[in-house]
Design an enzyme around this catalytic site. Structure first.
Site, PDB file in Angstrom:
ATOM      1  N   HIS A 145      15.757  -7.830  33.645  1.00  0.00           N
ATOM      2  CA  HIS A 145      16.766  -7.113  32.861  1.00  0.00           C
ATOM      3  C   HIS A 145      18.067  -6.949  33.638  1.00  0.00           C
ATOM      4  O   HIS A 145      18.135  -6.192  34.604  1.00  0.00           O
ATOM      5  CB  HIS A 145      16.209  -5.735  32.440  1.00  0.00           C
ATOM      6  CG  HIS A 145      17.103  -5.002  31.507  1.00  0.00           C
ATOM      7  ND1 HIS A 145      17.207  -3.635  31.482  1.00  0.00           N
ATOM      8  CD2 HIS A 145      17.954  -5.456  30.556  1.00  0.00           C
ATOM      9  CE1 HIS A 145      18.071  -3.281  30.559  1.00  0.00           C
ATOM     10  NE2 HIS A 145      18.542  -4.368  29.983  1.00  0.00           N
ATOM     11  N   GLU A 200      16.433  -5.243  36.831  1.00  0.00           N
ATOM     12  CA  GLU A 200      15.096  -4.648  36.745  1.00  0.00           C
ATOM     13  C   GLU A 200      14.079  -5.782  36.541  1.00  0.00           C
ATOM     14  O   GLU A 200      14.199  -6.559  35.592  1.00  0.00           O
ATOM     15  CB  GLU A 200      15.007  -3.676  35.566  1.00  0.00           C
ATOM     16  CG  GLU A 200      15.824  -2.406  35.773  1.00  0.00           C
ATOM     17  CD  GLU A 200      15.835  -1.515  34.533  1.00  0.00           C
ATOM     18  OE1 GLU A 200      15.804  -0.277  34.708  1.00  0.00           O
ATOM     19  OE2 GLU A 200      15.911  -2.023  33.401  1.00  0.00           O
TER      20      GLU A 200
END
Ligand code: CAA
Length: 290
Positions: free
Chosen positions: A140, A152
């Site tokens: 992410h 992430e």
């Protein structure tokens, strides 16, 4: 095997930014869109962003050109057969993502790692559309990926340790900073950020303060670089509305329900910078008018 060739599916705002970050770090990048005009738009965004990087003195024109030359476009997923890693950044609709990965699973060798840039959907629900749920994770990025250092890495229940290690190394080679988290709604950042956004809209609905004053309060009182309304306009009213819906579905807690105003702005097509009108108004270049 070290990752060298990266595939990006979806060459919109996030996909083109991620492609650019990969190319700037020396990776060979193949980006897929459903129509040539979306590839052209994505490349235009990359050109504009690279020009900003050059202008701010962080890269020479020659190095930027070499990065740009490492990005190629295609309208076909079959061209992804030689990719070591594929990052998907298509629309936040579970069936669309599952369909992409189902096809990629047939095209790519078993060694290819798959990652989704979803900001809200369960990674496991996408991973099980493939026969390689152990080589599947969330990756992410944040908007704009060229500036925002965080990535992430989202570990689904099926994600192997080797996959997490390979993605950690990959993110580090991008010059970005990885954090690893469980496959839970919102991961880390959106779990903390979305309630702020939704509460800001509710505060506006209740007449607590104006859009401008709520943004000013958050920027000067919390030192956030953007106020919540600036950020909703920047990331897109549609994205924020969809994300809130996904969280509400998951938690069944009114705290996550999209406020009525956000839903109505979404229905009106007041999507923020991309539509020229959101909580503020914008010109053709995306510059704020009001
Ligand atoms: N490409 C290349 N460089 C860019 C850029 C882009 N798209 N956007 C900004 N920059 C660079 C500028 O060139 C400038 O570089 P220098 O300082 O070296 O000159 C620097 O970034 C700062 O930009 P600006 O001076 O134009 O403007 P700013 O200081 O207001 O910064 C911003 C702009 C980086 C977007 C800043 O406002 C910011 O950090 N905002 C918050 C963004 C944020 O929270 N993103 C996360 C959104 S949530 C998400 O993405 C996840 C999700 O799931 C929805």
């Amino acid at each position: 095997m070290a990752i060298q060739k990266v595939g990006i599916v979806g060459f919109g705002q996030m996909g083109s930014g991620i492609a650019q970050v990969c190319a700037m770090a020396g990776f060979d990048v193949l980006a897929r869109e459903i129509d040539q005009k979306f590839i052209d738009n994505g490349l235009k965004r990359v050109d504009g962003s690279l020009a900003r990087v050059v202008k701010s003195g962080k890269m020479t024109e020659d190095v930027a050109k070499a990065a740009r030359d490492r990005i190629h476009g295609t309208t076909s997923l079959t061209a992804f057969a030689d990719r070591d890693l594929v990052i998907e950044a298509v629309i936040e609709v579970i069936d669309a993502k599952r369909e992409v990965f189902g096809e990629l699973d047939r095209v790519c060798p078993a060694t290819t790692i798959f990652a989704s840039n979803t900001s809200s959907l369960p990674i496991i629900e996408i991973a099980v559309a493939t026969k390689r749920a152990d080589r599947f994770a969330g990756l992410h990025f944040f908007n704009p990926p060229v500036v925002m250092q965080l990535v992430e890495i989202v570990r689904a229940l099926t994600t192997s340790e080797a996959t997490v290690t390979a993605l950690r190394e990959f993110v580090t080679r991008l010059g970005h900073q990885p954090v690893v988290c469980k496959d839970t709604p919102g991961f880390i950042v959106n779990r903390l950020m979305v309630p702020i956004m939704l509460e800001a809209v509710r505060a506006l609905e209740q007449g607590v303060a104006t859009v401008e004053d709520i943004d000013k309060a958050v920027k000067l009182g919390l030192r956030h670089p953007m106020g919540p309304f600036e950020l909703i306009d920047y990331t897109g009213v549609d994205i924020n509305y969809h994300v809130a819906n996904v969280f509400f579905e998951e938690f069944k807690d009114p705290k996550w329900a999209p406020p009525a105003l956000l839903k109505r702005m979404y229905l009106a097509g007041h999507l923020g910078v991309k539509s020229g009108k959101g909580f503020y108004e914008y010109d053709e270049q995306g510059k704020r008018k009001t």
